[in-house]
Design a protein around this motif. Structure first.
Motif, short mmCIF file in Angstrom:
data_model
loop_
_atom_site.label_atom_id
_atom_site.label_comp_id
_atom_site.label_asym_id
_atom_site.label_seq_id
_atom_site.Cartn_x
_atom_site.Cartn_y
_atom_site.Cartn_z
N GLY A 75 0.82 -1.22 0.00
CA GLY A 75 0.00 0.00 0.00
C GLY A 75 0.85 1.26 0.00
N LYS A 76 1.95 1.22 0.74
CA LYS A 76 2.86 2.38 0.74
C LYS A 76 3.48 2.59 -0.63
N ALA A 77 3.84 1.50 -1.30
CA ALA A 77 4.42 1.62 -2.64
C ALA A 77 3.40 2.21 -3.61
N ILE A 78 2.16 1.76 -3.51
CA ILE A 78 1.11 2.30 -4.38
C ILE A 78 0.87 3.78 -4.07
N ALA A 79 0.89 4.14 -2.79
CA ALA A 79 0.71 5.54 -2.42
C ALA A 79 1.82 6.40 -2.98
N ASP A 80 3.05 5.89 -2.97
CA ASP A 80 4.17 6.65 -3.55
C ASP A 80 3.97 6.85 -5.05
N LEU A 82 1.13 6.87 -6.65
CA LEU A 82 0.02 7.81 -6.84
C LEU A 82 0.45 9.25 -6.59
N SER A 83 1.32 9.46 -5.61
CA SER A 83 1.76 10.83 -5.36
C SER A 83 2.59 11.36 -6.54
N VAL A 84 3.38 10.50 -7.16
CA VAL A 84 4.13 10.91 -8.35
C VAL A 84 3.16 11.24 -9.48
N MET A 85 2.14 10.39 -9.68
CA MET A 85 1.17 10.64 -10.73
C MET A 85 0.40 11.94 -10.49
N ILE A 86 0.06 12.20 -9.22
CA ILE A 86 -0.65 13.44 -8.89
C ILE A 86 0.23 14.64 -9.17
N GLY A 87 1.50 14.52 -8.86
CA GLY A 87 2.42 15.62 -9.15
C GLY A 87 2.52 15.90 -10.63
N LEU A 88 2.58 14.84 -11.44
CA LEU A 88 2.61 15.03 -12.90
C LEU A 88 1.32 15.66 -13.40
N ALA A 89 0.18 15.23 -12.87
CA ALA A 89 -1.10 15.79 -13.30
C ALA A 89 -1.21 17.26 -12.90
#
Length: 121
Positions: A75-80, A82-89
């Motif tokens: 879950g922590k890996a997925i959260a990391d 997702l945070s990268v994807m949110i930053g790109l978006a």
């Protein structure tokens, strides 16, 4: 006073000190021999039994937590990610907003020219 006499006096003083200390230790041991040692041993035995029980419960709890820990790590890996994807978006949304503001300030002619250039490509 010779050296031998002085050495004998020092030795005698040390022997008296040892005898006094031995008497004190014997009194302390006699006091402990009664019931105090028995109480200390019983309390140590109870404490050891409680510690064994707690350790066995911890082993059971840790065995149950193994799969949960693996799930938590994934879950922590997925959260990391997702945070990268949110930053790109966010960055692309900021660029789109900037481009839209720039197109508004240039006027309709610049927007048409940009649209035509996009159609040609």
């Amino acid at each position: 006073m010779s050296f031998a006499f002085l050495a004998n006096v020092v030795t005698a003083i040390l022997c008296v000190a040892v005898i006094v200390q031995s008497v004190r230790m014997m009194r302390s041991l006699k006091e402990l021999r009664g019931g105090a040692i028995l109480e200390v041993v019983q309390s140590l035995d109870r404490s050891t039994a409680q510690a064994r029980q707690v350790l066995s419960e911890l082993r059971v709890a840790l065995a149950d937590c193994g799969p949960a820990a693996r799930t938590l790590n994934s879950g922590k890996a997925i959260a990391d990610e997702l945070s990268v994807m949110i930053g790109l978006a966010d960055a692309s949304a900021d660029r789109l907003t900037s481009a839209a503001d720039a197109a508004r300030h240039r006027g309709p002619d610049a927007a048409d020219a940009a649209r035509r250039a996009g159609e040609r490509a």
